[in-house]
Motif scaffolding. Structure first.
Motif, short mmCIF file in Angstrom:
data_model
loop_
_atom_site.label_atom_id
_atom_site.label_comp_id
_atom_site.label_asym_id
_atom_site.label_seq_id
_atom_site.Cartn_x
_atom_site.Cartn_y
_atom_site.Cartn_z
N VAL A 57 0.82 -1.22 0.00
CA VAL A 57 0.00 0.00 0.00
C VAL A 57 0.85 1.27 0.00
O VAL A 57 0.32 2.36 0.22
N SER A 58 2.16 1.12 -0.25
CA SER A 58 3.01 2.31 -0.30
C SER A 58 4.31 1.96 -1.01
O SER A 58 4.67 0.78 -1.13
N GLY A 59 5.03 3.01 -1.40
CA GLY A 59 6.35 2.80 -1.98
C GLY A 59 7.28 2.15 -0.97
O GLY A 59 8.10 1.30 -1.31
N GLY A 60 7.14 2.55 0.28
CA GLY A 60 7.98 1.98 1.34
C GLY A 60 7.78 0.47 1.46
O GLY A 60 8.74 -0.28 1.66
N GLU A 61 6.54 0.02 1.34
CA GLU A 61 6.29 -1.42 1.40
C GLU A 61 6.91 -2.14 0.20
O GLU A 61 7.44 -3.24 0.33
N LEU A 62 6.86 -1.49 -0.97
CA LEU A 62 7.50 -2.13 -2.14
C LEU A 62 9.01 -2.23 -1.92
O LEU A 62 9.62 -3.26 -2.22
N PHE A 63 9.59 -1.18 -1.38
CA PHE A 63 11.03 -1.20 -1.09
C PHE A 63 11.37 -2.38 -0.18
O PHE A 63 12.31 -3.12 -0.41
N ARG A 64 10.55 -2.57 0.85
CA ARG A 64 10.78 -3.69 1.78
C ARG A 64 10.69 -5.04 1.06
O ARG A 64 11.52 -5.92 1.27
N VAL A 65 9.66 -5.18 0.21
CA VAL A 65 9.48 -6.45 -0.52
C VAL A 65 10.71 -6.72 -1.38
O VAL A 65 11.23 -7.84 -1.42
N VAL A 106 -6.01 3.93 -1.64
CA VAL A 106 -6.79 4.98 -2.29
C VAL A 106 -5.96 6.23 -2.64
O VAL A 106 -6.39 7.05 -3.43
N GLY A 107 -4.75 6.32 -2.10
CA GLY A 107 -3.99 7.56 -2.30
C GLY A 107 -2.58 7.36 -2.79
O GLY A 107 -1.63 7.89 -2.21
N LYS A 108 -2.43 6.60 -3.87
CA LYS A 108 -1.07 6.37 -4.41
C LYS A 108 -0.53 7.68 -4.97
O LYS A 108 -1.20 8.35 -5.75
N THR A 109 0.70 8.03 -4.62
CA THR A 109 1.27 9.29 -5.13
C THR A 109 1.93 9.05 -6.49
O THR A 109 2.28 7.91 -6.82
N PRO A 110 2.13 10.14 -7.27
CA PRO A 110 2.81 9.97 -8.57
C PRO A 110 4.16 9.26 -8.43
O PRO A 110 4.49 8.39 -9.22
N ASP A 111 4.94 9.63 -7.43
CA ASP A 111 6.25 8.98 -7.25
C ASP A 111 6.11 7.49 -6.96
O ASP A 111 6.89 6.67 -7.45
N TYR A 154 7.60 4.44 -9.20
CA TYR A 154 8.49 3.45 -8.57
C TYR A 154 7.97 2.04 -8.83
O TYR A 154 8.72 1.13 -9.19
N ALA A 155 6.65 1.86 -8.67
CA ALA A 155 6.05 0.54 -8.88
C ALA A 155 6.13 0.13 -10.35
O ALA A 155 6.40 -1.04 -10.67
N LEU A 156 5.93 1.09 -11.25
CA LEU A 156 6.01 0.78 -12.68
C LEU A 156 7.42 0.36 -13.08
O LEU A 156 7.59 -0.61 -13.81
N THR A 157 8.41 1.09 -12.58
CA THR A 157 9.78 0.76 -13.00
C THR A 157 10.21 -0.61 -12.49
O THR A 157 11.07 -1.24 -13.07
N HIS A 158 9.58 -1.06 -11.41
CA HIS A 158 9.93 -2.40 -10.91
C HIS A 158 9.02 -3.49 -11.45
O HIS A 158 9.15 -4.65 -11.08
N GLY A 159 8.08 -3.11 -12.32
CA GLY A 159 7.28 -4.13 -13.00
C GLY A 159 6.35 -4.92 -12.10
O GLY A 159 6.29 -6.15 -12.19
N ILE A 160 5.60 -4.22 -11.25
CA ILE A 160 4.64 -4.95 -10.40
C ILE A 160 3.53 -5.53 -11.27
O ILE A 160 3.33 -5.14 -12.41
N LEU A 192 -6.48 6.09 -12.43
CA LEU A 192 -6.24 5.41 -13.72
C LEU A 192 -5.53 6.35 -14.68
O LEU A 192 -4.57 5.96 -15.36
N ALA A 193 -5.98 7.62 -14.71
CA ALA A 193 -5.37 8.60 -15.62
C ALA A 193 -3.90 8.81 -15.26
O ALA A 193 -3.03 8.88 -16.14
N LEU A 194 -3.63 8.88 -13.97
CA LEU A 194 -2.24 9.10 -13.52
C LEU A 194 -1.36 7.92 -13.92
O LEU A 194 -0.25 8.11 -14.45
N ILE A 195 -1.83 6.70 -13.69
CA ILE A 195 -1.02 5.52 -13.99
C ILE A 195 -0.76 5.44 -15.50
O ILE A 195 0.35 5.17 -15.95
N ASP A 196 -1.80 5.75 -16.29
CA ASP A 196 -1.63 5.73 -17.74
C ASP A 196 -0.57 6.75 -18.18
O ASP A 196 0.31 6.42 -18.98
N ALA A 197 -0.64 7.94 -17.62
CA ALA A 197 0.31 9.00 -18.02
C ALA A 197 1.74 8.59 -17.65
O ALA A 197 2.67 8.73 -18.44
N LYS A 198 1.90 8.05 -16.45
CA LYS A 198 3.24 7.64 -16.00
C LYS A 198 3.75 6.49 -16.87
O LYS A 198 4.92 6.43 -17.24
#
Ligand code: LLP
Length: 412
Positions: A79-87, A102-107, A111-117, A128-134
């Motif tokens: 549920v956060s970038g920090g949790e992905l870092f831990r994983v 409900v509140g994923k930030t652009p960063d 981060y999640a996209l570059t690691h291919g979740i 959805l619009a934000l994820i598409d743009a990123k």
């Protein structure tokens, strides 16, 4: 596994009194065997149905526990970038990660996209619009599921119930088909699944099946409309027994029923259990500092407090408190309280319990989930260490914080 042998309370083959003497108190103690048994109960009950058990990192995010589960093949719900870092630090496979919240930030999205979740569980059209743009900027395609809000009452504590329209979570299920349709215009998004999560500490699985049936009908409708939906994500797992004598539904038979409902669907199933994997696998070990009586009230003052385990204060949650060494003394009725300076600092109220005296050790049970992760440094109390027991041995997987840790990053 925790049990008494003779008069001593053990985690697997290690007596807790020994651990208290060696690592001090308060301390979180976990059984690796219990964690793995609970994880495998989910994994194995799905049988041949394609599935991923995505452990909910928020329940207990210690690296060693994530590592244990990663090595067993678990996926992860973050549920956060920090949790992905831990994983990632723990060796988890990003291709088995779902990102909820409900509140994923652009960063965080980047981060999640570059690691291919694997999948973003999306909770609004703006997300959805934000994820598409990123994803477009990174020349990637992002898999998404819409977290639908099925308007089902999970019958749990209001703070951890999430499946009603009055809650901030998800997109109303009746609006979801139109949202999936509109999402087709995003060239860098791929509709992978449908997800839902109606709440935590659910002891009656009936509402989960109600939500599942609604999500399944939606997935069928979307597929009939030509959407390539591949998976259904059921959200969190079952509740656990916090009271002695309370029974929680068993994981295996519950998942077998889920499996039976889904086996003809052609969908992969995902589930995001946290509490039921790590909750019963942990205790908070504490030492009695003082006894005192104020009027009619008896107090057992211990060295663990609301900053170590906030569940009793925050949700009026019940955790059994048992002696690490059994004695024949008569039982008492007392409040178990910590050193924090507020009356909201209690671990149990009006509790019938062992007549614990200063110097005695107590185990606060079923504290493996939402225990350490919700701890804080309130009252400038260093956070407790965490210990992972494996058979007859143990390792300190997080050191006790020091006073220096308390001021790290601060300037005068
Ligand atoms: N998936 C999602 C999207 C969630 O929000 C949660 C929990 C889970 C999975 C894991 O649910 P579980 O299997 O653990 O029931 N701090 C509270 C619990 C908060 C739960 C939040 N979401 C407590 O101490 O009871």
């Amino acid at each position: 596994m925790f049990s008494y042998s003779e008069n001593d309370f053990y985690c697997e083959q290690v007596p807790l009194a020994d651990l208290a003497a060696r690592v001090g108190t308060p301390a979180y103690i976990y059984s690796s065997e219990t964690i793995l048994t609970n994880y495998r109960a989910y994994d194995q009950a799905f049988g041949a149905l394609p599935h991923t058990v995505c452990y909910a990192v928020k329940a207990n995010s210690s690296l060693a526990i994530l590592g244990l589960l990663a090595r067993t093949g678990a996926g992860f719900d973050i549920v956060s970038g920090g949790e992905l870092f831990r994983v990632l630090e723990a060796g988890g496979d990003p291709a088995k990660v779902v990102f909820s919240g409900v509140g994923k930030t652009p960063d965080e999205v980047e981060y999640a996209l570059t690691h291919g979740i694997h999948t973003f569980n999306c909770e609004s059209e703006a997300e959805l619009a934000l994820i598409d743009a990123k994803a477009e900027r990174l020349s990637l395609k992002a898999g998404f599921a819409i977290r639908v809000n099925p308007d089902v009452d999970a019958a749990t504590h209001p703070y951890i119930s999430t499946g009603l329209h009055q809650h901030k979570f998800g997109i109303a299920i009746q609006d979801a088909p139109a949202v999936y349709r509109r999402a087709q215009r995003y060239r860098n998004l791929a509709a992978e699944g449908v997800s839902c999560h109606i709440g935590s500490q659910i002891l009656d699985p009936a509402p989960i099946f109600e939500a599942l049936d609604k999500a399944l009908a939606l997935a069928a409708q979307l597929r009939a409309e030509g959407s390539p939906i591949r998976h259904l994500d059921l959200g969190g797992g079952l509740g656990v027994a916090y009271y002695e004598g309370e029974s929680a539904p068993a994981i295996g038979p519950f998942i077998e029923k889920v499996q039976a409902r889904l086996c003809a669907s052609g969908l992969t199933v995902m589930v995001e259990p946290g509490r039921s994997i790590v909750g019963p696998a942990g205790v908070l070990l504490t030492r009695v500092l003082y006894r005192k009586r104020n009027g009619a009230k008896e107090f057992v003052i211990v060295d663990a407090a609301m900053n170590d385990l906030i569940r009793p204060s925050l949700y009026h949650a019940h955790h059994e408190i048992i002696p690490v060494r059994l004695s024949r003394l008569p039982r008492i009725k007392a409040d178990v309280v910590g050193p924090v300076c507020e009356s909201g600092d209690f671990l149990a109220r009006d509790r019938e319990m062992a007549d614990a005296m200063p110097g005695d050790f107590l185990a606060i049970c079923t504290a493996g989930a939402y225990g350490f992760v919700q701890s804080s440094n309130y009252n400038s109390r260093p956070r407790a260490p965490e210990v992972l027991v494996e058979g007859g041995s143990y390792r300190i997987i997080r050191k006790r914080e020091t006073f220096e840790d308390l001021v790290r990053g601060e300037t005068l």
